[in-house]
Design an enzyme around this catalytic site. Structure first.
Site, PDB file in Angstrom:
ATOM      1  N   ARG A 249       0.834  -1.194   0.000  1.00 27.19           N
ATOM      2  CA  ARG A 249       0.000   0.000   0.000  1.00 27.19           C
ATOM      3  C   ARG A 249       0.873   1.251   0.000  1.00 27.19           C
ATOM      4  O   ARG A 249       1.272   1.747   1.064  1.00 27.19           O
ATOM      5  CB  ARG A 249      -0.941  -0.013   1.205  1.00 27.19           C
ATOM      6  CG  ARG A 249      -1.837  -1.253   1.211  1.00 27.19           C
ATOM      7  CD  ARG A 249      -2.726  -1.317   2.404  1.00 27.19           C
ATOM      8  NE  ARG A 249      -3.589  -2.498   2.336  1.00 27.19           N
ATOM      9  CZ  ARG A 249      -4.511  -2.813   3.241  1.00 27.19           C
ATOM     10  NH1 ARG A 249      -4.699  -2.023   4.290  1.00 27.19           N
ATOM     11  NH2 ARG A 249      -5.243  -3.904   3.105  1.00 27.19           N
TER      12      ARG A 249
ATOM     13  N   LYS B 133     -16.995 -11.558   2.895  1.00 23.99           N
ATOM     14  CA  LYS B 133     -16.571 -10.302   2.278  1.00 23.99           C
ATOM     15  C   LYS B 133     -15.335 -10.526   1.409  1.00 23.99           C
ATOM     16  O   LYS B 133     -14.347 -11.081   1.869  1.00 23.99           O
ATOM     17  CB  LYS B 133     -16.277  -9.259   3.348  1.00 23.99           C
ATOM     18  CG  LYS B 133     -15.814  -7.924   2.793  1.00 23.99           C
ATOM     19  CD  LYS B 133     -15.543  -6.948   3.921  1.00 23.99           C
ATOM     20  CE  LYS B 133     -15.054  -5.619   3.369  1.00 23.99           C
ATOM     21  NZ  LYS B 133     -13.720  -5.723   2.732  1.00 23.99           N
TER      22      LYS B 133
ATOM     23  N   HIS C  80     -11.722  -4.797  -1.459  1.00 23.78           N
ATOM     24  CA  HIS C  80     -11.106  -4.145  -0.297  1.00 23.78           C
ATOM     25  C   HIS C  80     -10.724  -2.700  -0.609  1.00 23.78           C
ATOM     26  O   HIS C  80      -9.640  -2.220  -0.251  1.00 23.78           O
ATOM     27  CB  HIS C  80      -9.880  -4.919   0.174  1.00 23.78           C
ATOM     28  CG  HIS C  80      -9.658  -4.823   1.665  1.00 23.78           C
ATOM     29  ND1 HIS C  80     -10.378  -5.573   2.572  1.00 23.78           N
ATOM     30  CD2 HIS C  80      -8.801  -4.069   2.403  1.00 23.78           C
ATOM     31  CE1 HIS C  80      -9.985  -5.290   3.790  1.00 23.78           C
ATOM     32  NE2 HIS C  80      -9.037  -4.372   3.727  1.00 23.78           N
TER      33      HIS C  80
ATOM     34  N   ARG D  75      -7.301  -1.327  -2.497  1.00 25.09           N
ATOM     35  CA  ARG D  75      -5.996  -1.072  -1.874  1.00 25.09           C
ATOM     36  C   ARG D  75      -5.307  -2.349  -1.404  1.00 25.09           C
ATOM     37  O   ARG D  75      -4.294  -2.291  -0.720  1.00 25.09           O
ATOM     38  CB  ARG D  75      -6.156  -0.119  -0.690  1.00 25.09           C
ATOM     39  CG  ARG D  75      -7.067  -0.637   0.418  1.00 25.09           C
ATOM     40  CD  ARG D  75      -7.599   0.507   1.266  1.00 25.09           C
ATOM     41  NE  ARG D  75      -6.547   1.198   1.964  1.00 25.09           N
ATOM     42  CZ  ARG D  75      -6.185   0.959   3.237  1.00 25.09           C
ATOM     43  NH1 ARG D  75      -6.796   0.014   3.916  1.00 25.09           N
ATOM     44  NH2 ARG D  75      -5.238   1.658   3.824  1.00 25.09           N
TER      45      ARG D  75
ATOM     46  N   ASP E 281     -19.412  -3.168  -1.821  1.00 28.96           N
ATOM     47  CA  ASP E 281     -18.421  -2.362  -1.114  1.00 28.96           C
ATOM     48  C   ASP E 281     -17.290  -2.037  -2.093  1.00 28.96           C
ATOM     49  O   ASP E 281     -17.078  -2.773  -3.050  1.00 28.96           O
ATOM     50  CB  ASP E 281     -17.874  -3.157   0.081  1.00 28.96           C
ATOM     51  CG  ASP E 281     -16.672  -2.493   0.720  1.00 28.96           C
ATOM     52  OD1 ASP E 281     -16.873  -1.456   1.376  1.00 28.96           O
ATOM     53  OD2 ASP E 281     -15.555  -2.999   0.567  1.00 28.96           O
ATOM     54  N   SER E 282     -16.598  -0.953  -1.843  1.00 30.64           N
ATOM     55  CA  SER E 282     -15.407  -0.534  -2.592  1.00 30.64           C
ATOM     56  C   SER E 282     -15.706   0.608  -3.557  1.00 30.64           C
ATOM     57  O   SER E 282     -16.568   0.489  -4.437  1.00 30.64           O
ATOM     58  CB  SER E 282     -14.771  -1.690  -3.377  1.00 30.64           C
ATOM     59  OG  SER E 282     -14.298  -2.694  -2.504  1.00 30.64           O
ATOM     60  N   GLY E 283     -15.010   1.721  -3.357  1.00 27.96           N
ATOM     61  CA  GLY E 283     -15.117   2.862  -4.247  1.00 27.96           C
ATOM     62  C   GLY E 283     -16.334   3.729  -4.036  1.00 27.96           C
ATOM     63  O   GLY E 283     -16.630   4.590  -4.871  1.00 27.96           O
TER      64      GLY E 283
ATOM     65  N   GLY F  59     -17.049   2.432   3.502  1.00 30.62           N
ATOM     66  CA  GLY F  59     -15.815   2.125   4.193  1.00 30.62           C
ATOM     67  C   GLY F  59     -15.023   3.341   4.635  1.00 30.62           C
ATOM     68  O   GLY F  59     -14.494   3.377   5.746  1.00 30.62           O
ATOM     69  N   ARG F  60     -14.935   4.368   3.783  1.00 29.29           N
ATOM     70  CA  ARG F  60     -14.033   5.484   4.092  1.00 29.29           C
ATOM     71  C   ARG F  60     -14.730   6.820   4.381  1.00 29.29           C
ATOM     72  O   ARG F  60     -14.257   7.555   5.248  1.00 29.29           O
ATOM     73  CB  ARG F  60     -13.039   5.679   2.951  1.00 29.29           C
ATOM     74  CG  ARG F  60     -12.120   4.495   2.750  1.00 29.29           C
ATOM     75  CD  ARG F  60     -11.051   4.808   1.739  1.00 29.29           C
ATOM     76  NE  ARG F  60     -10.497   3.598   1.168  1.00 29.29           N
ATOM     77  CZ  ARG F  60      -9.604   3.579   0.204  1.00 29.29           C
ATOM     78  NH1 ARG F  60      -9.171   4.717  -0.312  1.00 29.29           N
ATOM     79  NH2 ARG F  60      -9.143   2.443  -0.277  1.00 29.29           N
TER      80      ARG F  60
END
Length: 255
Positions: A55, A135, A159, A162, A190-192, A213-214
């Protein structure tokens, strides 16, 4: 876990498991027992991160939550009685006596570098009597396998892009996964996801639910609880009309 239960009140609780290797099944069982005791009802099993990916952004920022001195990324391990007992037996000292070593050991426990097989889901089923959601599903074949293994749901996720450089986009895979198992299995996306439009797209393509998520973390870091509320309201569009009006007002005042 008890602190999170208290804050959550009467809300539904989903426990996300970063799954230790089979040699640490006793720790996995302890985590599941603690989650059940804290009234978590759904188990979300992370399949796509059995080892941390490369990462660059985290390296550039010198950031890894599992290595922070405030123990923010390892608290669940440091409070687990089975992990603590095994650590003391192996090293002859308590976790608090060597935080650095304990952090390294816990990180290797939940990121062992080896993945689980489909047959290992039986162990989880033996020790968890509620719904299980997998997941990290990115193919129709794996989605069908999850259905055959009597899972209640899957999360189509890479995920957040990343974990594996060059991995296929989750939104690209969502429609065919929904077509294959969507009528028999709960398909979550999930994701983006960064805004309400992203949520709408995933729902339109068949997802039953979308995970954030973020964005909420950004709000949390800036303004705490009120920041999280603002992010969620913005994604839901509650503030959109008032925000536009404020922008127009400011434009008029500046001219």
């Amino acid at each position: 876990m008890s602190e999170r239960t208290e804050v959550n009140g009467n809300g539904h609780r989903w426990f996300q498991l970063y799954w230790p290797s089979n040699e640490h099944n006793d720790i996995t069982q302890s985590l599941l027992n603690r989650a059940k005791a804290a009234n978590f009802s759904v188990l979300v099993v992370t399949l796509d991160t059995y080892i941390l990916g490369w990462r660059p952004s985290d390296l550039s920022n010198r950031y890894n939550p599992f290595l922070r001195k405030d123990k923010i990324g390892v608290e669940i391990g440091f409070t687990d009685p089975v992990f603590r007992k095994k650590f003391a037996e192996k090293h002859g000292k308590e976790v608090e006596d060597d935080i650095s070593l304990a952090t390294t050991e816990w990180t290797h426990t939940i990121f062992p570098g080896t993945s689980h097989g489909w047959e290992d889901l039986q162990f989880l089923r033996q020790h968890w009597d509620g719904p299980i959601v997998l997941k990290g599903i990115q193919t129709v074949e794996d989605a069908k396998q999850a259905l055959d293994c009597r899972m209640q749901g899957i999360v189509v996720s890479n995920h957040g892009g990343r974990q594996q450089d060059g991995g296929v986009g989750s939104l690209d895979m969502l429609p065919e996964v929904v077509d294959a198992v969507g009528s028999e299995l709960g398909v979550i996306f999930d994701s983006g996801v960064r805004c309400g439009a992203d949520v709408a797209k995933a729902l339109a393509l068949g997802a039953k639910m979308v995970l954030l998520g973020r964005p909420y973390v950004y709000g949390l870091s800036i303004a705490g609880e009120s920041g999280v509320r603002h992010v969620l309201k913005s994604i839901l569009g509650i503030y959109s009309s008032r925000f536009i009006c404020r922008v127009f007002d400011r434009c008029i005042q500046s001219t």
